[in-house]
Design a protein around this motif. Structure first.
Motif, mmCIF file in Angstrom:
data_model
loop_
_atom_site.group_PDB
_atom_site.id
_atom_site.type_symbol
_atom_site.label_atom_id
_atom_site.label_comp_id
_atom_site.label_asym_id
_atom_site.label_seq_id
_atom_site.Cartn_x
_atom_site.Cartn_y
_atom_site.Cartn_z
ATOM 1 N N LYS A 279 0.822 -1.210 0.000
ATOM 2 C CA LYS A 279 0.000 0.000 0.000
ATOM 3 C C LYS A 279 0.855 1.258 0.000
ATOM 4 C CE LYS A 279 -3.276 -2.808 0.050
ATOM 5 N NZ LYS A 279 -3.643 -3.264 -1.301
ATOM 6 N N VAL A 280 2.062 1.133 0.539
ATOM 7 C CA VAL A 280 3.020 2.244 0.539
ATOM 8 C C VAL A 280 4.357 1.684 0.101
ATOM 9 C CG1 VAL A 280 4.171 4.021 1.910
ATOM 10 C CG2 VAL A 280 1.813 3.377 2.452
ATOM 11 N N LEU A 281 5.012 2.354 -0.838
ATOM 12 C CA LEU A 281 6.343 1.946 -1.279
ATOM 13 C C LEU A 281 7.321 3.082 -1.045
ATOM 14 C CD1 LEU A 281 8.257 -0.088 -2.649
ATOM 15 C CD2 LEU A 281 7.646 0.955 -4.846
ATOM 16 N N MET A 282 8.414 2.769 -0.349
ATOM 17 C CA MET A 282 9.491 3.730 -0.128
ATOM 18 C C MET A 282 10.688 3.313 -0.981
ATOM 19 S SD MET A 282 9.159 4.224 4.017
ATOM 20 C CE MET A 282 10.375 5.559 4.012
ATOM 21 N N ILE A 283 11.169 4.238 -1.811
ATOM 22 C CA ILE A 283 12.315 3.966 -2.684
ATOM 23 C C ILE A 283 13.461 4.892 -2.287
ATOM 24 C CG2 ILE A 283 13.170 3.804 -5.041
ATOM 25 C CD1 ILE A 283 10.297 3.622 -6.007
ATOM 26 N N ASP A 284 14.592 4.305 -1.942
ATOM 27 C CA ASP A 284 15.780 5.075 -1.575
ATOM 28 C C ASP A 284 16.704 5.248 -2.770
ATOM 29 O OD1 ASP A 284 15.785 5.434 1.492
ATOM 30 O OD2 ASP A 284 15.324 3.307 1.277
ATOM 31 N N GLY A 285 17.207 6.469 -2.933
ATOM 32 C CA GLY A 285 18.325 6.709 -3.830
ATOM 33 C C GLY A 285 18.033 6.646 -5.315
ATOM 34 N N ILE A 286 16.950 7.298 -5.764
ATOM 35 C CA ILE A 286 16.708 7.387 -7.204
ATOM 36 C C ILE A 286 17.784 8.307 -7.797
ATOM 37 C CG2 ILE A 286 15.087 8.091 -9.003
ATOM 38 C CD1 ILE A 286 12.852 7.683 -6.912
ATOM 39 N N PRO A 287 18.589 7.827 -8.749
ATOM 40 C CA PRO A 287 19.687 8.641 -9.279
ATOM 41 C C PRO A 287 19.224 9.544 -10.427
ATOM 42 C CG PRO A 287 19.751 6.491 -10.294
ATOM 43 C CD PRO A 287 18.573 6.472 -9.333
ATOM 44 N N SER A 288 20.123 10.379 -10.890
ATOM 45 C CA SER A 288 19.871 11.109 -12.136
ATOM 46 C C SER A 288 19.850 10.088 -13.268
ATOM 47 C CB SER A 288 20.970 12.145 -12.383
ATOM 48 O OG SER A 288 20.934 13.148 -11.380
ATOM 49 N N LEU A 289 18.921 10.277 -14.204
ATOM 50 C CA LEU A 289 18.727 9.307 -15.272
ATOM 51 C C LEU A 289 19.121 9.916 -16.612
ATOM 52 C CD1 LEU A 289 15.244 8.080 -14.008
ATOM 53 C CD2 LEU A 289 17.437 6.933 -13.692
ATOM 54 N N SER A 290 19.714 9.076 -17.467
ATOM 55 C CA SER A 290 20.169 9.563 -18.774
ATOM 56 C C SER A 290 20.432 8.368 -19.681
ATOM 57 C CB SER A 290 21.458 10.385 -18.610
ATOM 58 O OG SER A 290 22.519 9.549 -18.155
ATOM 59 N N ARG A 291 21.085 8.613 -20.816
ATOM 60 C CA ARG A 291 21.381 7.517 -21.736
ATOM 61 C C ARG A 291 22.353 6.517 -21.107
ATOM 62 N NH1 ARG A 291 23.717 11.931 -24.462
ATOM 63 N NH2 ARG A 291 22.078 11.771 -26.053
ATOM 64 N N SER A 292 23.094 6.921 -20.102
ATOM 65 C CA SER A 292 24.056 6.010 -19.470
ATOM 66 C C SER A 292 23.372 4.936 -18.627
ATOM 67 C CB SER A 292 25.044 6.794 -18.599
ATOM 68 O OG SER A 292 24.365 7.418 -17.515
ATOM 69 N N ASN A 293 22.167 5.200 -18.168
ATOM 70 C CA ASN A 293 21.412 4.183 -17.421
ATOM 71 C C ASN A 293 19.992 4.086 -17.985
ATOM 72 O OD1 ASN A 293 20.434 6.616 -16.471
ATOM 73 N ND2 ASN A 293 21.052 6.293 -14.339
ATOM 74 N N PHE A 294 19.931 4.011 -19.309
ATOM 75 C CA PHE A 294 18.657 4.055 -20.017
ATOM 76 C C PHE A 294 17.740 2.896 -19.625
ATOM 77 C CE2 PHE A 294 16.166 3.048 -23.942
ATOM 78 C CZ PHE A 294 15.329 4.154 -23.887
ATOM 79 N N ASN A 295 18.302 1.678 -19.474
ATOM 80 C CA ASN A 295 17.473 0.530 -19.117
ATOM 81 C C ASN A 295 16.832 0.715 -17.742
ATOM 82 O OD1 ASN A 295 17.932 -0.912 -21.509
ATOM 83 N ND2 ASN A 295 19.803 -1.835 -20.704
ATOM 84 N N GLU A 296 17.618 1.226 -16.801
ATOM 85 C CA GLU A 296 17.082 1.487 -15.466
ATOM 86 C C GLU A 296 15.985 2.542 -15.531
ATOM 87 O OE1 GLU A 296 20.185 1.235 -16.280
ATOM 88 O OE2 GLU A 296 21.380 0.188 -14.744
ATOM 89 N N ALA A 297 16.188 3.552 -16.378
ATOM 90 C CA ALA A 297 15.188 4.616 -16.522
ATOM 91 C C ALA A 297 13.884 4.061 -17.086
ATOM 92 C CB ALA A 297 15.734 5.721 -17.429
ATOM 93 N N LYS A 298 13.983 3.174 -18.082
ATOM 94 C CA LYS A 298 12.775 2.583 -18.665
ATOM 95 C C LYS A 298 12.015 1.766 -17.612
ATOM 96 C CE LYS A 298 14.271 0.304 -22.219
ATOM 97 N NZ LYS A 298 14.173 -0.549 -23.446
ATOM 98 N N ARG A 299 12.765 1.016 -16.804
ATOM 99 C CA ARG A 299 12.103 0.231 -15.751
ATOM 100 C C ARG A 299 11.445 1.150 -14.729
ATOM 101 N NH1 ARG A 299 17.380 -2.668 -15.538
ATOM 102 N NH2 ARG A 299 17.277 -4.252 -17.181
ATOM 103 N N PHE A 300 12.092 2.250 -14.430
ATOM 104 C CA PHE A 300 11.535 3.199 -13.465
ATOM 105 C C PHE A 300 10.212 3.764 -13.977
ATOM 106 C CE2 PHE A 300 11.396 7.585 -11.636
ATOM 107 C CZ PHE A 300 11.205 7.217 -10.316
ATOM 108 N N VAL A 301 10.167 4.088 -15.249
ATOM 109 C CA VAL A 301 8.927 4.588 -15.852
ATOM 110 C C VAL A 301 7.813 3.547 -15.721
ATOM 111 C CG1 VAL A 301 7.824 5.197 -18.044
ATOM 112 C CG2 VAL A 301 10.056 6.179 -17.447
ATOM 113 N N THR A 302 8.145 2.291 -16.012
ATOM 114 C CA THR A 302 7.155 1.212 -15.913
ATOM 115 C C THR A 302 6.697 1.028 -14.474
ATOM 116 O OG1 THR A 302 8.214 0.091 -17.788
ATOM 117 C CG2 THR A 302 6.709 -1.213 -16.439
ATOM 118 N N LEU A 303 7.636 1.110 -13.534
ATOM 119 C CA LEU A 303 7.306 0.980 -12.114
ATOM 120 C C LEU A 303 6.351 2.082 -11.662
ATOM 121 C CD1 LEU A 303 7.654 -0.053 -9.207
ATOM 122 C CD2 LEU A 303 9.766 1.308 -9.076
#
Length: 352
Positions: A279-303
């Protein structure tokens, strides 16, 4: 010894709790079970063991105090062998135990596993009963039938009426006898309260902390202590035969690092299952996103999409404000929607 109702009222008088008519109306069900379990079990060759009391299936909206009442009840059990556990975690233990039993060549693994559980407790208190996995749906009926037959009493909380469990699930017809079993062996009690206490605690509070530093960590720790009320334990979700682990979980509140959720090859099914479980999700340490971590960024969008659609409350620490998290590289235009959702999810009325 004071009754549970007396204990509850003392907590309202000292300001620990706010007296809630819906919660007060639920207390007699807990006391009924408590008093029945305190009765001595007569033993003897011709003395039949007394019929165990019916359990209780408490259901109602998020934040109404179901888990809090169950915790008070378990703490008030006077040494009665009991266990309080999140339903997802319990089912994971059952699957692991059945796997071990099968190694010995036993065909019906449910019976010995249920017997082991019944030998250790007289009462099981489950938090957040919900069925989303077909492997759970196919064994839970026989498992609970064996537990009930062994005299184990079950109390559980849920956000759904029993008739809504595993709704639209695969082969749901095979699951319907379990719903009938719940209604037969448990009192179904709806906690009807207009107040969402979890939402009230977050109302007006900061839920997005930036930048990621020691202050943000301390703020996140404080929110966790307030909402979860104690140390968390890992929650493992089964998704299509795979394990998705949330490092900390308690009272429907989960906490994980960005890498735990987006640095691993997870997809929409994983995030949808997660959104159903918390019911509540706490996420620690979301980094700056860019082409260098594009896959992580795509997953974050889906999440975020999954959390948004499921109305999950989000609390996080991030390297920058939502609009500045993803400022260069492919996908910046698409990320504007995610930034907008992150802003909306910070609202005090989000999730209502």
């Amino acid at each position: 010894m004071t009754s549970l109702s007396q204990h509850y009222m003392s907590l309202t008088q000292d300001g620990t709790l706010i007296a809630d008519p819906a919660q007060i109306a639920a207390l007699p069900e807990f006391e009924r079970v408590h008093d029945a379990l305190l009765q001595p079990v007569k033993k003897g060759l011709f003395r039949k063991a007394p019929e165990p009391p019916k359990g209780v299936y408490f259901w109602g909206g998020v934040g109404r105090g179901k888990s809090m009442l169950m915790d008070l009840f378990v703490e008030h059990l006077d040494g009665i062998p009991a266990r309080r556990v999140h339903f997802h975690a319990f089912m994971q233990e059952i699957h692991a135990a059945m796997h071990e039993v099968r190694k010995s060549g036993v065909e019906d693994a449910i019976s010995p596993v249920a017997a082991d559980v019944a030998a250790s407790v007289r009462l099981l208190a489950f938090d957040e009963m919900q069925i989303s996995d077909i492997t759970d749906a196919m064994i839970v009926g026989r498992l609970f039938e064996a537990l009930f037959s062994a005299g184990v009493v079950v109390i559980t909380t849920s956000n759904r009426h029993p008739d809504e469990l595993y709704k639209n699930g695969l082969n749901r017809d095979l699951f319907l006898p379990f719903i009938a079993l719940i209604k037969e062996r448990m009192v179904v009690h709806e906690l009807v309260s207009p107040t969402d206490y979890r939402q009230d605690r977050l109302g007006g509070q900061q839920v997005y902390f930036t930048p990621v530093n020691s202050d943000a960590r301390k703020a996140m720790d404080a929110v966790w202590d307030d909402l979860a009320g104690g140390p968390g334990t890992p929650l493992i979700l089964k998704v299509k035969g795979r394990d998705v682990e949330l490092p900390a979980f308690r009272n429907s509140v989960a906490r994980a690092g960005f890498h735990d959720l987006c640095g691993k090859p997870l997809g929409p099914a994983d995030y949808l299952t997660l959104a159903e479980a918390v019911k509540v999700l706490m996420i620690d340490g979301i980094p700056s996103l860019s082409r260098s971590n594009f896959n992580e960024a795509k997953r974050f969008v889906t999440l975020i999409d999954a959390l948004y659609e499921a109305k999950v409350r989000l609390i996080c620490s991030a390297a920058a404000k939502p609009e500045m998290l993803y400022v260069e590289g492919e996908g910046t235009f698409e990320f504007e929607r995610t930034a907008s959702r992150l802003r909306e999810m910070q609202g005090s009325d989000w999730g209502q």
